[in-house]
Design a protein around this motif. Structure first.
Motif, PDB file in Angstrom:
ATOM      1  N   THR A   1       0.751  -1.086  -0.073  1.00 13.30           N
ATOM      2  CA  THR A   1       0.010  -0.051  -0.073  1.00 13.30           C
ATOM      3  C   THR A   1       0.900   1.379  -0.026  1.00 13.30           C
ATOM      4  OG1 THR A   1      -1.768  -1.152   1.332  1.00 13.30           O
ATOM      5  CG2 THR A   1      -1.890   1.341   1.141  1.00 13.30           C
ATOM      6  N   ARG A   2       1.884   1.329   0.825  1.00 12.02           N
ATOM      7  CA  ARG A   2       2.735   2.160   0.822  1.00 12.02           C
ATOM      8  C   ARG A   2       3.481   2.675  -0.589  1.00 12.02           C
ATOM      9  NH1 ARG A   2       6.375   3.158   6.506  1.00 12.02           N
ATOM     10  NH2 ARG A   2       4.388   3.764   7.852  1.00 12.02           N
ATOM     11  N   ASP A   3       4.003   1.323  -1.228  1.00 14.59           N
ATOM     12  CA  ASP A   3       4.528   1.429  -2.601  1.00 14.59           C
ATOM     13  C   ASP A   3       3.714   2.330  -3.520  1.00 14.59           C
ATOM     14  OD1 ASP A   3       6.737   0.142  -1.299  1.00 14.59           O
ATOM     15  OD2 ASP A   3       6.101  -1.981  -2.203  1.00 14.59           O
ATOM     16  N   ARG A   4       2.645   1.764  -3.432  1.00 14.16           N
ATOM     17  CA  ARG A   4       1.736   2.282  -4.704  1.00 14.16           C
ATOM     18  C   ARG A   4       1.128   3.637  -4.520  1.00 14.16           C
ATOM     19  NH1 ARG A   4      -2.103  -1.011  -1.867  1.00 14.16           N
ATOM     20  NH2 ARG A   4      -4.205  -0.263  -1.364  1.00 14.16           N
ATOM     21  N   ALA A   5       1.316   4.028  -3.171  1.00  9.78           N
ATOM     22  CA  ALA A   5       0.764   5.234  -2.931  1.00  9.78           C
ATOM     23  C   ALA A   5       1.690   6.522  -3.499  1.00  9.78           C
ATOM     24  CB  ALA A   5       0.738   5.710  -1.276  1.00  9.78           C
ATOM     25  N   ALA A   6       2.899   6.111  -3.860  1.00 11.42           N
ATOM     26  CA  ALA A   6       4.070   7.196  -4.311  1.00 11.42           C
ATOM     27  C   ALA A   6       3.488   7.511  -5.664  1.00 11.42           C
ATOM     28  CB  ALA A   6       5.094   6.364  -4.748  1.00 11.42           C
ATOM     29  N   ILE A   7       2.630   6.984  -6.432  1.00 14.37           N
ATOM     30  CA  ILE A   7       2.103   7.453  -7.738  1.00 14.37           C
ATOM     31  C   ILE A   7       0.509   7.239  -7.696  1.00 14.37           C
ATOM     32  CG2 ILE A   7       4.226   7.327  -9.091  1.00 14.37           C
ATOM     33  CD1 ILE A   7       3.239   4.738 -10.129  1.00 14.37           C
ATOM     34  N   MET A   8      -0.064   6.880  -6.669  1.00 14.00           N
ATOM     35  CA  MET A   8      -1.480   6.758  -6.233  1.00 14.00           C
ATOM     36  C   MET A   8      -2.077   5.692  -7.335  1.00 14.00           C
ATOM     37  SD  MET A   8      -2.944  10.566  -5.949  1.00 14.00           S
ATOM     38  CE  MET A   8      -2.232  11.281  -7.302  1.00 14.00           C
ATOM     39  N   LEU A   9      -1.522   4.460  -7.228  1.00 15.68           N
ATOM     40  CA  LEU A   9      -2.048   3.357  -8.156  1.00 15.68           C
ATOM     41  C   LEU A   9      -3.225   2.865  -7.584  1.00 15.68           C
ATOM     42  CD1 LEU A   9       1.191   1.297  -8.592  1.00 15.68           C
ATOM     43  CD2 LEU A   9       0.123   2.667 -10.483  1.00 15.68           C
ATOM     44  N   SER A  10      -3.615   3.093  -6.707  1.00 15.74           N
ATOM     45  CA  SER A  10      -4.950   2.692  -6.133  1.00 15.74           C
ATOM     46  C   SER A  10      -5.914   3.832  -6.627  1.00 15.74           C
ATOM     47  CB  SER A  10      -5.172   2.713  -4.796  1.00 15.74           C
ATOM     48  OG  SER A  10      -4.721   3.885  -3.925  1.00 15.74           O
ATOM     49  N   GLN A  11      -5.760   4.679  -7.095  1.00 13.06           N
ATOM     50  CA  GLN A  11      -6.729   5.859  -7.735  1.00 13.06           C
ATOM     51  C   GLN A  11      -6.618   5.959  -9.069  1.00 13.06           C
ATOM     52  OE1 GLN A  11      -6.442   9.272  -5.192  1.00 13.06           O
ATOM     53  NE2 GLN A  11      -5.952   8.072  -3.417  1.00 13.06           N
ATOM     54  N   LEU A  12      -6.269   4.843  -9.746  1.00 10.42           N
ATOM     55  CA  LEU A  12      -6.246   4.991 -11.538  1.00 10.42           C
ATOM     56  C   LEU A  12      -7.633   5.186 -11.966  1.00 10.42           C
ATOM     57  CD1 LEU A  12      -3.944   2.027 -11.990  1.00 10.42           C
ATOM     58  CD2 LEU A  12      -3.180   4.452 -12.011  1.00 10.42           C
ATOM     59  N   ARG A  13      -7.595   6.103 -13.057  1.00  8.15           N
ATOM     60  CA  ARG A  13      -8.404   6.403 -13.876  1.00  8.15           C
ATOM     61  C   ARG A  13      -8.637   5.150 -14.909  1.00  8.15           C
ATOM     62  NH1 ARG A  13      -5.409  10.923 -15.259  1.00  8.15           N
ATOM     63  NH2 ARG A  13      -5.104   9.998 -17.711  1.00  8.15           N
ATOM     64  N   ASP A  14      -9.973   5.049 -15.275  1.00  5.15           N
ATOM     65  CA  ASP A  14     -10.111   3.791 -16.214  1.00  5.15           C
ATOM     66  C   ASP A  14      -9.281   3.576 -17.310  1.00  5.15           C
ATOM     67  OD1 ASP A  14     -12.347   3.305 -14.442  1.00  5.15           O
ATOM     68  OD2 ASP A  14     -13.854   4.242 -15.646  1.00  5.15           O
ATOM     69  N   ASP A  15      -8.822   4.696 -18.047  1.00  2.35           N
ATOM     70  CA  ASP A  15      -7.961   4.450 -19.035  1.00  2.35           C
ATOM     71  C   ASP A  15      -6.697   4.198 -18.602  1.00  2.35           C
ATOM     72  OD1 ASP A  15      -7.756   7.134 -17.863  1.00  2.35           O
ATOM     73  OD2 ASP A  15      -6.738   7.837 -19.675  1.00  2.35           O
ATOM     74  N   GLU A  16      -6.160   4.514 -17.411  1.00  2.00           N
ATOM     75  CA  GLU A  16      -4.949   4.466 -16.865  1.00  2.00           C
ATOM     76  C   GLU A  16      -4.825   3.061 -16.417  1.00  2.00           C
ATOM     77  OE1 GLU A  16      -3.174   8.633 -14.914  1.00  2.00           O
ATOM     78  OE2 GLU A  16      -4.697   7.167 -13.694  1.00  2.00           O
ATOM     79  N   ARG A  17      -6.064   2.410 -16.132  1.00  2.00           N
ATOM     80  CA  ARG A  17      -5.950   1.006 -15.361  1.00  2.00           C
ATOM     81  C   ARG A  17      -5.952   0.008 -16.701  1.00  2.00           C
ATOM     82  NH1 ARG A  17      -7.255  -0.746 -10.822  1.00  2.00           N
ATOM     83  NH2 ARG A  17      -8.080   1.337 -10.246  1.00  2.00           N
ATOM     84  N   GLU A  18      -6.452   0.431 -17.650  1.00  2.00           N
ATOM     85  CA  GLU A  18      -6.606  -0.231 -18.871  1.00  2.00           C
ATOM     86  C   GLU A  18      -5.440  -0.438 -19.661  1.00  2.00           C
ATOM     87  OE1 GLU A  18      -8.991  -0.819 -23.348  1.00  2.00           O
ATOM     88  OE2 GLU A  18      -9.456   0.768 -21.748  1.00  2.00           O
ATOM     89  N   GLU A  19      -4.646   0.563 -19.690  1.00  2.00           N
ATOM     90  CA  GLU A  19      -3.272   0.901 -20.181  1.00  2.00           C
ATOM     91  C   GLU A  19      -2.348  -0.089 -19.553  1.00  2.00           C
ATOM     92  OE1 GLU A  19      -0.450   4.216 -22.335  1.00  2.00           O
ATOM     93  OE2 GLU A  19      -1.667   4.686 -20.456  1.00  2.00           O
TER      94      GLU A  19
END
Length: 619
Positions: free
Chosen positions: A520-538
């Motif tokens: 959780t701390r790792d992904r918070a660096a670039i907010m991977l838990s809050q991706l837009r739909d297009d970012e998640r798909e890419e």
């Protein structure tokens, strides 16, 4: 430089100063031969030039003044010097046995304090001007008027420019030349600076013509020494601190030349100090120690042969027999000496700072030791008047920044590391929030160790288990290194299992926080838990293509990227690599991830140190 400072403070004549300079050169040569060449159990046999310890300057001035100044004060100093030399020689073997109580946090602090404490001495010399009435450098060009405004006296800019010009000459020579010329940059700076001063009328060598060509410094030239108990106690205390200085110098020089220094080496160095100090008392000189300035010179010139220093010692003995040489040295302008001193003493401080670079400052105790010692040393150095508030018997002992800083470093180290019990450096916390220290980590059962550090590597405990067998860990960096060694020395099968254990970036379990707090701390660096739909798909398309080509997930240290766009771009570049290269890259990335997670553990355990380090990196 010490004879010049002492002579002016206790009221010696120019002729007496010249004799002191010759005696100092002569005895310096003998002392340096004892240290570099040695005999029996005397001499550490390192490229260490002996010199009069600056730690003793302030105490000797106080002893001399209290004894009435002049020759009478000088004789009282010599009595104390003789006794302190004997005491140092006798204590040397016992001091060597406690060398373990002088780790880098102590020696580095002492060397740094030496460099910083001597800078005001050089700065004071740089601002002295020639007084034609007394035929000496006795008045500062910098003073204040009745309103407290600072101003330069007549000719002040010329004096200041000579000091700064000497520094500039040394720097230019170091930058433009190599080889032998570069190694004698400081000497050339003194010579060129003196020549310039002579051409503009600021160098005075009147006493050279009246001095003899040959003269031998005879034992007890000024008379039989006088023994005063208070002076002897003061000088013995000074020599005890000088022994600490010598330890720092020996360790620093040993590191520069690549020699491992042990307790016996320290004992040999201290015996040479003691014998040289006794000889100094006999031949009209002062307490000797491994010259701190030479530590910087060895580093600066990269000349590591002790025989070079021994050759220099022979030249000093010869110069000590030439009164005209002493008169010539006495004629070097104070401003030029001060400029060269600023360059040399700063180099000593740098050696100390580099020694402190080995200290584990994640352990708050080390930070307290260094900060407090430097603070006390600078208090006395910046405000010498503080020492006058003490009784006279204590002024000799606590009136020197080098003395009080050295003692503070040693005393605080003993208090924090050898008195009572301590948890050591904080490296993690329990589930209840209690801090786990390094001492506790070393005593942990294997299961507790795995449970504490397991989150460093995603879903794999074998690295932690392999690191466990490397106990005891001497400090926090050693603990960190054990995990890295376990990772990179493992079999291919284990390494592949580790890589396979990482989830795909942007996957559902990552987004839902199912893979742990560390991730959780790792992904918070670039907010991977809050991706837009297009970012998640890419990102999903990229990770799927990567897994299809290489057969394992895309492992990336997201804390080293600044955005999702950069993460995707780097992933696309890696798709063009070979499978073997990506296996290696994935291991390196997993080590980076573990490094950040380890920093998190330490930061949670030592939040104050973490806050300080963050301020230091952002200010």
């Amino acid at each position: 430089m010490v004879p010049i400072l002492l002579a002016g403070a206790i009221g010696l004549t120019q002729d007496q100063l010249i004799h002191l300079i010759n005696a100092d050169l002569f005895t310096c040569g003998i002392a340096s031969l004892l240290q570099t060449i040695g005999f029996w159990k005397v001499g550490v046999r390192l490229p260490l030039l002996q010199g009069v310890t600056f730690t003793a300057v302030s105490p000797m001035i106080i002893i001399g003044v209290n004894a009435g100044g002049g020759v009478n004060g000088l004789l009282t100093i010599y009595g104390a010097v003789l006794v302190s030399g004997v005491v140092t020689f006798l204590l040397a073997p016992y001091f060597g046995k406690i060398v373990r109580f002088f780790p880098p946090v102590v020696t580095g602090t002492v060397i740094t304090v030496i460099g910083f404490s001597l800078l005001p001495v050089a700065a004071g010399d740089a601002l002295l001007r020639w007084d034609p009435k007394t035929h000496s450098y006795s008045a500062s060009v910098l003073s204040t008027d009745a309103h407290g405004n600072w101003h330069l006296a007549a000719g002040g800019w010329r004096t200041l420019c000579l000091a700064l010009g000497t520094i500039l000459i040394i720097v230019i020579i170091q930058r433009l030349f190599r080889g032998f010329i570069q190694t004698i940059a400081v000497l050339l700076g003194l010579v060129i600076g003196t020549l310039v001063a002579w051409m503009i009328g600021d160098a005075h060598f009147d006493s050279v013509s009246s001095s003899g060509w040959v003269g031998v410094t005879t034992p007890f030239h000024f008379g039989m020494p006088k023994f005063a108990l208070a002076a002897i106690i003061s000088m013995v205390l000074v020599m005890l601190v000088t022994m600490v200085e010598t330890c720092g110098d020996v360790f620093a020089t040993g590191e520069i030349v690549g020699k491992r220094v042990d307790g016996e080496d320290v004992s040999r160095a201290l015996r040479a100090d003691g014998l040289a100090t006794f000889i100094g008392g006999v031949f009209n000189s002062f307490p000797y120690t491994c010259f701190a300035e030479n530590v910087g010179l060895v580093r600066l010139t990269k000349i590591k042969s002790r025989y070079v220093v021994a050759t220099a010692a022979v030249f000093m003995i010869i110069l000590g027999l030439l009164p005209k040489a002493g008169a010539l040295v006495a004629g070097i302008p104070s401003s030029v000496l001060g400029g060269a001193g600023l360059a040399m003493f700063s180099t000593v401080a740098v050696v100390g700072i580099q020694t402190l670079g080995k200290v584990d400052f994640n352990d708050h105790r080390n930070g307290i030791i260094v900060a407090t010692s430097l603070g006390l040393a600078m208090l006395v150095t910046a405000e010498p008047g503080v020492a006058t508030l003490l009784p006279k018997d204590y002024q000799v002992f606590l009136g020197s920044g080098i003395t009080i800083g050295s003692i503070a470093a040693f005393a605080l180290y003993m208090v924090f590391f050898h008195v009572g019990t301590s948890r050591g450096a904080g490296v993690a916390t329990t589930s209840s929030g209690a801090v786990i220290g390094l001492t506790q980590v070393n005593a942990m059962p294997k299961d507790d160790f795995v449970r504490t550090f397991g989150p460093l590597f995603q879903g794999n405990s074998w690295i932690i288990e392999d690191a466990y067998v490397q106990r005891p860990f001497k400090d926090t960096p050693d603990l960190r290194a054990s995990f890295q060694e376990a990772l990179f020395s493992a079999s291919d099968e284990k390494q592949r299992s580790l890589i396979a254990g990482y989830p795909d970036l942007g996957s559902v379990e990552v987004a839902d926080g199912e893979i742990g707090e560390a991730s959780t701390r790792d992904r918070a660096a670039i907010m991977l838990s809050q991706l837009r739909d297009d970012e998640r798909e890419e990102l999903s398309t990229l990770t799927a293509a990567y897994r299809e080509k290489f057969g394992f997930p895309l492992v990336t240290c997201v804390r080293d990227t600044s955005s999702v766009e950069q993460l995707v771009e780097q992933g696309r570049i890696r798709l063009n690599n070979s499978r073997q290269q990506e296996l290696v890259t994935a291991l390196l990335e997993s080590a980076k991830i573990a490094g950040h997670r380890f920093d998190d553990l330490v930061a949670d355990a030592e939040p104050l140190n973490d806050a300080r380090s963050r301020v230091g990196t952002t200010s």
